[in-house]
Write a protein that holds these residues in place. Structure first.
Motif, PDB file in Angstrom:
ATOM      1  N   CYS A 422       0.825  -1.209   0.000  1.00 51.13           N
ATOM      2  CA  CYS A 422       0.000   0.000   0.000  1.00 51.13           C
ATOM      3  C   CYS A 422       0.861   1.261   0.000  1.00 51.13           C
ATOM      4  CB  CYS A 422      -0.929  -0.015   1.214  1.00 51.13           C
ATOM      5  SG  CYS A 422      -2.115   1.346   1.258  1.00 51.13           S
ATOM      6  N   LYS A 423       1.959   1.243   0.751  1.00 46.25           N
ATOM      7  CA  LYS A 423       2.858   2.409   0.769  1.00 46.25           C
ATOM      8  C   LYS A 423       3.520   2.612  -0.593  1.00 46.25           C
ATOM      9  CE  LYS A 423       3.810   2.099   5.733  1.00 46.25           C
ATOM     10  NZ  LYS A 423       4.821   1.784   6.776  1.00 46.25           N
ATOM     11  N   GLN A 426       1.259   4.374  -2.865  1.00 49.64           N
ATOM     12  CA  GLN A 426       1.082   5.789  -2.552  1.00 49.64           C
ATOM     13  C   GLN A 426       2.254   6.650  -2.999  1.00 49.64           C
ATOM     14  OE1 GLN A 426      -0.476   6.558   1.515  1.00 49.64           O
ATOM     15  NE2 GLN A 426      -0.868   4.361   1.631  1.00 49.64           N
ATOM     16  N   ARG A 427       3.205   6.054  -3.697  1.00 45.02           N
ATOM     17  CA  ARG A 427       4.329   6.838  -4.211  1.00 45.02           C
ATOM     18  C   ARG A 427       3.854   7.848  -5.246  1.00 45.02           C
ATOM     19  NH1 ARG A 427       8.958   2.191  -5.360  1.00 45.02           N
ATOM     20  NH2 ARG A 427       9.342   1.636  -3.159  1.00 45.02           N
TER      21      ARG A 427
END
Length: 584
Positions: A422-423, A426-427
């Motif tokens: 998920c991170k 989110q880039r």
């Protein structure tokens, strides 16, 4: 017999010969009124049935004549055009064009020639003083302070540097803010307009005052650099697809952007946005045949987790336990204090519990982590409280089960992998092809670890299994967890199918277009977080226009861009005739 009264010049449609009439009016080429033909001021579009004032359009002032005015009752009058020439909006636009005209001599030149050297020196110093005032506005925006506090900042700065007292007021603060916003928005919109292609990312939400709004972000290429920039906030009258499409088209028209250059439309999975027939993307595709729509990858992952979570009974039981623990401590200060005292007595750190929020990414991971870190302290607390409280008795029974503890550790390890994915999603500037590769790499990793011939539970789970008896191991529902992981991988594969963007790998001509694609609408979510940090309960009267300006400035600064204060100064000077106040 009395004479017949003179009839006004009206018609059911616009008459082209009206534009041949000469009038005396203000023009950008001279300080005095000039005799011009209406065709030099107005232009009529037969296809759209609208008439546009060229002066207002070039000056980019607000008003219907700036973008094209249309009469819907089929009553046209020549007086409408003449009245507009005397309106405040039109005269303000003419003045802006006069101030920006390098060939137009400064007004009041004789007065300037009669100035003393001391007066001229004082005026030359004013430019640096105004730049200090502009810098104070940027400081207030960076500190997320109200613009009303700028007066206090100016008064404090005046103790150390010279600042004109007449320009420290809040009214000038808003003027400086508008000038900063104009410089930034012009730079961004000019870059988007000059780019060959761009991706539009949108999302809708409400601010603290429950005003429905649409937030826009653009990704585009300038030279050899891809940029993602905040476009603006649009206040929505209605949240249906036609209203949103109209709002987007009006935004493009306002900033003179070409809809045909939009190659991808990215949003969350709401039906109003990505509905196959009546969604915003479908309606835009009718206007832009080559448009590609993209469902935000972060939303896709979260939907896959949510769907899997609902299908496995073990997960539903664990969710009930997690929500019960959170509710017990979030709603009672007494319970929270008792827990903190017990944790301190056990020489453990009390970690704040997190809610299971279905509209927040990573919420399940954070909630699991908090329970695992507080596990021993929770058992001690519920053991003490179980005799008087049935809820504590339920929680103690569940947490004391080694099967539940092992299940929580396994889920935490799985959600740690999903949180990492998920991170990645989110880039900033993530492309769909990259998102697809990351998703499949993570799915393959989960399958190899848990669904192969041998299951690798992890070091923490292996240590727990080694410490318990075979009877307690029997309470560990390994099949339920493996079913969850298998269903999770299947749901993610459905949302990230093989070959979804394979066509872009094979077509070299589309490499440049693919580079502008955005895989997620995370930028819009960041924009809403930024909006909520600016428009708080204490600043709920902040209007849409000023909120849009502050967000654009803060986003521009966060991207590491430097604001040219001299351009801001020149924009501020050109807005009004300040030649008598400010040295040129």
């Amino acid at each position: 017999m009395s004479a017949e009264p003179k009839r006004k010049r009206t018609a059911n449609s616009f008459k082209k010969d009206w534009l041949d009439e000469a009038v005396i009016t203000a023009t950008p080429t001279a300080h005095d009124d000039q005799r011009v033909y209406l065709r030099d001021v107005f232009v009529y579009d037969e296809n759209e049935g609208i008439i546009t004032c060229l002066y207002c359009h070039d000056a980019m002032v607000s008003g219907e004549f700036s973008n094209g005015k249309k009469w819907y009752n089929n009553v046209w009058k020549l007086d409408f055009l003449k009245r507009h020439l005397k309106s405040k909006t039109h005269l303000y636009g003419v003045q802006k064009l006069r101030n920006k005209n390098p060939l137009l001599p400064a007004h009041g030149i004789l007065k300037m020639l009669s100035e003393t050297p001391e007066e001229r020196n004082r005026k030359r110093a004013c430019k640096e003083e105004i730049v200090i005032l502009i810098d104070n506005i940027l400081l207030a925006v960076k500190m997320n302070s109200s613009l009303l506090s700028v007066q206090d900042i100016n008064d404090h700065m005046a103790k150390y540097v010279r600042i004109p007292e007449s320009w420290r007021s809040k009214n000038y603060a808003f003027e400086f803010l508008e000038s900063i916003d104009v410089v930034i928005s012009q730079e961004i919109m000019e870059e988007i307009a000059s780019a060959d292609f761009h991706t539009l990312t949108v999302d809708e939400s409400t601010d603290i005052s429950v005003s429905k709004c649409l937030i826009l972000y653009f990704k585009y290429r300038v030279s050899f650099e891809y940029k993602t920039r905040f476009g603006g906030i649009i206040q929505l009258k209605s949240c249906d697809a036609p209203s949103i499409v109209t709002a987007i088209e009006e935004f493009y028209k306002k900033y003179r952007l070409e809809l045909d250059k939009m190659v991808m439309f990215t949003s969350d999975g709401a039906a109003v946005m990505l509905g196959r027939r009546n969604g915003v993307a479908a309606k835009l595709k009718e206007r832009i045949p080559h448009l590609v729509q993209q469902h935000c990858v972060a939303h896709r992952e979260d939907l896959g987790i949510a769907d899997t979570w609902k299908e496995v009974k073990l997960l539903q039981d664990i969710e009930t336990l997690m929500r019960t623990i959170y509710s017990m401590f979030s709603r009672s200060t007494i319970n929270r204090c008792k827990f903190q005292n017990i944790a301190a007595a056990c020489e453990n750190e009390a970690i704040a519990f997190k809610p299971l929020n279905e509209v927040r990414w990573l919420s399940r991971h954070f909630a699991l982590q908090a329970i695992i870190k507080n596990y021993d302290s929770l058992i001690a607390y519920f053991e003490e409280m179980k005799s008087n409280d049935p809820i504590s008795k339920y929680c103690f029974k569940k947490l004391k089960s080694n099967g539940v503890r092992i299940a929580l550790e396994v889920l935490n390890a799985v959600f740690e992998q999903l949180a990492a994915l998920c991170k990645i999603f989110q880039r900033q500037g993530l492309t769909p092809i990259d998102a697809q590769n990351f998703a499949h790499a993570k799915i393959n990793k989960l399958r190899q670890k848990y669904l192969g011939d041998t299951t690798f539970w992890g070091e923490r789970v292996d240590n727990l299994l080694a410490r318990i008896s075979e009877e307690e191991i029997a309470t560990f529902d390994s099949e339920g967890l493996l079913d969850f992981i298998k269903l999770l991988c299947d749901h993610l594969i459905e949302r990230f199918p093989e070959g979804e963007h394979e066509q872009f790998r094979e077509l070299a001509k589309l490499v440049d277009i693919g580079g502008t694609f955005l895989a997620s609408s995370v930028e819009c979510e960041r924009g809403f977080s930024l909006m909520n940090s600016i428009k708080t309960k204490l600043r709920n009267r902040l209007g849409e226009r000023h909120l849009d300006m502050i967000m654009r400035i803060k986003s521009y600064q966060r991207d590491g861009c430097v604001i040219d204060k001299m351009k801001v100064y020149e924009e501020w000077v050109s807005n009004k005739d300040r030649r008598e106040k400010v040295g040129q």
